[in-house]
Design a protein around this motif. Structure first.
Motif, PDB file in Angstrom:
ATOM      1  N   UNK A  73      62.213 111.870  60.249  1.00  0.00           N
ATOM      2  CA  UNK A  73      61.952 110.909  59.177  1.00  0.00           C
ATOM      3  C   UNK A  73      60.646 110.144  59.437  1.00  0.00           C
ATOM      4  N   UNK A  74      60.406 109.815  60.678  1.00  0.00           N
ATOM      5  CA  UNK A  74      59.175 109.114  61.041  1.00  0.00           C
ATOM      6  C   UNK A  74      57.958 109.993  60.759  1.00  0.00           C
ATOM      7  N   UNK A  94      57.706 112.416  58.538  1.00  0.00           N
ATOM      8  CA  UNK A  94      57.526 112.488  57.085  1.00  0.00           C
ATOM      9  C   UNK A  94      56.818 111.240  56.560  1.00  0.00           C
ATOM     10  N   UNK A  95      57.192 110.100  57.094  1.00  0.00           N
ATOM     11  CA  UNK A  95      56.543 108.857  56.690  1.00  0.00           C
ATOM     12  C   UNK A  95      55.059 108.896  57.058  1.00  0.00           C
ATOM     13  N   UNK A  96      54.754 109.325  58.279  1.00  0.00           N
ATOM     14  CA  UNK A  96      53.365 109.415  58.736  1.00  0.00           C
ATOM     15  C   UNK A  96      52.589 110.406  57.871  1.00  0.00           C
ATOM     16  N   UNK A  97      53.181 111.561  57.560  1.00  0.00           N
ATOM     17  CA  UNK A  97      52.532 112.542  56.689  1.00  0.00           C
ATOM     18  C   UNK A  97      52.235 111.942  55.312  1.00  0.00           C
ATOM     19  N   UNK A  98      53.179 111.190  54.790  1.00  0.00           N
ATOM     20  CA  UNK A  98      52.996 110.559  53.479  1.00  0.00           C
ATOM     21  C   UNK A  98      51.844 109.562  53.510  1.00  0.00           C
ATOM     22  N   UNK A  99      51.808 108.726  54.529  1.00  0.00           N
ATOM     23  CA  UNK A  99      50.746 107.733  54.650  1.00  0.00           C
ATOM     24  C   UNK A  99      49.391 108.423  54.802  1.00  0.00           C
ATOM     25  N   UNK A 100      49.306 109.432  55.659  1.00  0.00           N
ATOM     26  CA  UNK A 100      48.049 110.162  55.831  1.00  0.00           C
ATOM     27  C   UNK A 100      47.617 110.837  54.532  1.00  0.00           C
ATOM     28  N   UNK A 101      48.584 111.384  53.792  1.00  0.00           N
ATOM     29  CA  UNK A 101      48.285 111.992  52.498  1.00  0.00           C
ATOM     30  C   UNK A 101      47.724 110.980  51.519  1.00  0.00           C
ATOM     31  N   UNK A 102      48.277 109.792  51.508  1.00  0.00           N
ATOM     32  CA  UNK A 102      47.781 108.733  50.620  1.00  0.00           C
ATOM     33  C   UNK A 102      46.362 108.350  51.003  1.00  0.00           C
ATOM     34  N   UNK A 103      46.095 108.216  52.281  1.00  0.00           N
ATOM     35  CA  UNK A 103      44.779 107.795  52.741  1.00  0.00           C
ATOM     36  C   UNK A 103      43.733 108.890  52.542  1.00  0.00           C
ATOM     37  N   UNK A 104      44.059 110.116  52.919  1.00  0.00           N
ATOM     38  CA  UNK A 104      43.048 111.161  52.961  1.00  0.00           C
ATOM     39  C   UNK A 104      43.065 112.112  51.774  1.00  0.00           C
ATOM     40  N   UNK A 105      44.033 112.022  50.890  1.00  0.00           N
ATOM     41  CA  UNK A 105      44.086 112.951  49.773  1.00  0.00           C
ATOM     42  C   UNK A 105      43.977 112.245  48.432  1.00  0.00           C
ATOM     43  N   UNK A 106      43.332 111.114  48.429  1.00  0.00           N
ATOM     44  CA  UNK A 106      43.085 110.382  47.191  1.00  0.00           C
ATOM     45  C   UNK A 106      41.596 110.070  47.107  1.00  0.00           C
ATOM     46  N   UNK A 107      41.069 110.077  45.903  1.00  0.00           N
ATOM     47  CA  UNK A 107      39.639 109.785  45.749  1.00  0.00           C
ATOM     48  C   UNK A 107      39.298 108.369  46.204  1.00  0.00           C
ATOM     49  N   UNK A 108      38.062 108.225  46.620  1.00  0.00           N
ATOM     50  CA  UNK A 108      37.498 106.935  46.990  1.00  0.00           C
ATOM     51  C   UNK A 108      36.867 106.336  45.731  1.00  0.00           C
ATOM     52  N   UNK A 109      36.961 105.031  45.554  1.00  0.00           N
ATOM     53  CA  UNK A 109      36.377 104.376  44.383  1.00  0.00           C
ATOM     54  C   UNK A 109      35.038 103.751  44.764  1.00  0.00           C
TER      55      UNK A 109
END
Length: 151
Positions: free
Chosen positions: A3-4, A6-21
């Motif tokens: 579970x930990x 998965x949480x880390x993967x989710x956070x990394x995905x949010x940080x590194x797989x979203x466009x920068x503004x």
């Protein structure tokens, strides 16, 4: 433990797989000329601008980037010209760019010698439209055409 991870993967995905503004600025001097910067990384001309820092809004970013890249002070943001979000608009990263037209004043000065080679003001008839960085040719043309663009 699973579970930990998965949480880390989710956070990394949010940080590194979203466009920068970020923002691009069409700085207009009191005499009507448009200020462009020549970038050090590709030697092409472009609109001043940059990434929104954590805790900043677009107007604050516009003000900061103008001073950093051109030495000019923001008098007022005239209008929103467009929002550009195509994944390939910036060859470095996927970024969303908010383009604004701004009245500026002061003395032009390159204060960011690591990123900028030159700062210059152009009359509309002498803009270097065929040698612009990123998608700035489109952004500038949308501005000149009086468009408000979401792309």
């Amino acid at each position: 433990m699973r579970q930990s991870w998965r949480f880390i993967e989710t956070v990394l995905g949010i940080i590194f797989r979203h466009p920068i503004v970020g923002t691009s600025i069409i700085p207009i001097l009191p005499d009507g000329r448009i200020v462009l910067v020549q970038r050090r990384d590709n030697q092409k001309w472009g609109l001043p601008g940059g990434m929104v820092d954590w805790g900043q809004d677009i107007p604050t970013t516009v003000k900061r980037e103008l001073v950093e890249e051109t030495g000019l002070e923001l008098s007022k943001i005239r209008r929103l010209v467009g929002v550009y979000s195509a994944p390939n608009r910036d060859p470095r990263i996927h970024s969303i760019c908010v383009l604004v037209e701004a009245e500026v004043e002061g003395t032009m000065e390159n204060k960011d010698i690591l990123e900028i080679i030159a700062v210059e003001a152009f009359d509309l008839s002498s803009l270097p439209k065929s040698n612009l960085s990123h998608d700035h040719e489109r952004q500038l043309q949308d501005y000149l055409d009086g468009k408000t663009t979401i792309a």
